[in-house]
Design a protein around this motif. Sequence first.
Motif, mmCIF file in Angstrom:
data_model
loop_
_atom_site.group_PDB
_atom_site.id
_atom_site.type_symbol
_atom_site.label_atom_id
_atom_site.label_comp_id
_atom_site.label_asym_id
_atom_site.label_seq_id
_atom_site.Cartn_x
_atom_site.Cartn_y
_atom_site.Cartn_z
ATOM 1 N N LEU A 78 0.848 -1.186 0.000
ATOM 2 C CA LEU A 78 0.000 0.000 0.000
ATOM 3 C C LEU A 78 0.882 1.234 0.000
ATOM 4 N N PHE A 79 0.640 2.135 -0.954
ATOM 5 C CA PHE A 79 1.366 3.393 -1.063
ATOM 6 C C PHE A 79 0.430 4.562 -0.823
ATOM 7 N N ARG A 80 1.023 5.669 -0.345
ATOM 8 C CA ARG A 80 0.286 6.918 -0.164
ATOM 9 C C ARG A 80 1.038 8.023 -0.909
ATOM 10 N N LEU A 81 0.292 8.864 -1.624
ATOM 11 C CA LEU A 81 0.907 9.944 -2.374
ATOM 12 C C LEU A 81 1.335 11.066 -1.439
ATOM 13 N N GLY A 82 2.633 11.411 -1.514
ATOM 14 C CA GLY A 82 3.142 12.564 -0.777
ATOM 15 C C GLY A 82 3.050 13.791 -1.668
ATOM 16 N N GLU A 83 4.180 14.408 -1.954
ATOM 17 C CA GLU A 83 4.223 15.519 -2.895
ATOM 18 C C GLU A 83 4.281 14.959 -4.313
ATOM 19 N N PRO A 84 3.274 15.228 -5.155
ATOM 20 C CA PRO A 84 3.295 14.663 -6.506
ATOM 21 C C PRO A 84 4.530 15.107 -7.286
#
Length: 268
Positions: A115-121
Amino acid sequence: MTWSFTDSAAAFRAAAAGHLAADPARNTAVLTLMDTAALLGWWAEADGRVTGVLAVAPPGVPAFGAVPEEAARALARGGLPGGAEPAEVRGETAAVEAYAEATGRPWAPTVRMRLFRLGEPVPPDPAPEGRARVADETDVPLVAAWTRDFAAAIGDEPAEDYTGFVTERISEGRLLLWEGPDGRPVSMAAVSRAIEGQARVHLVHTPPAERRRGYAAGVTDAVGRAALDGGVAQVLLFTDLANPTSNALYRRLGYRPVTDHLGVRFTG
């Protein structure tokens, strides 16, 4: 300390609201399934605090949210209501392994996910040719066909017809297409409805003939940014750990690991 169960999404929300809201990323699978699940459960500590949740979705596969290993072992010993022994279980790796081992039944892994979470695109570099656009009703036949191909590619049994499935996403503006330099759609990605401030990117698919041109990176970057611009606090996605290419891609786009997930099938 005990598990409680209900088939009412409203009762489940009332009981587990604090736990769900405290970490919506780790509880994303349960949040996504809870309105359609056949059974929902929560684990309460001795002081009444809820520290674990699960959802059992058709065809009877339990999916753990954030669940302590102790709770997973207790579920294996006590079982689900009705005494059913699930053929599969999914969730965070530590909880699934604790559950599987406590059952005493032979089992084998079916999938390992991250599972990944978007930080700064981070925009794709190099930038792919073309542009992103929101899919419209004229795209339904193409997107339905691509969704069938996507299901087959990830090892699922494709449904006969995905028209309703994709129409829902397209009508709500949640599915983007990447158009190549000649204006043809060459890749797609969708995002789930926002629940508790989180939404998941899914249906990332590029037909084989259009791959290795950066189109998937372009549409994934675009759909993630669109979700953030729409007010979503956390943009998530799952990747198959057996696919190093996609894992590397999402890291380059600004996604950061949250936790590993495991699916197992009982073989005895």
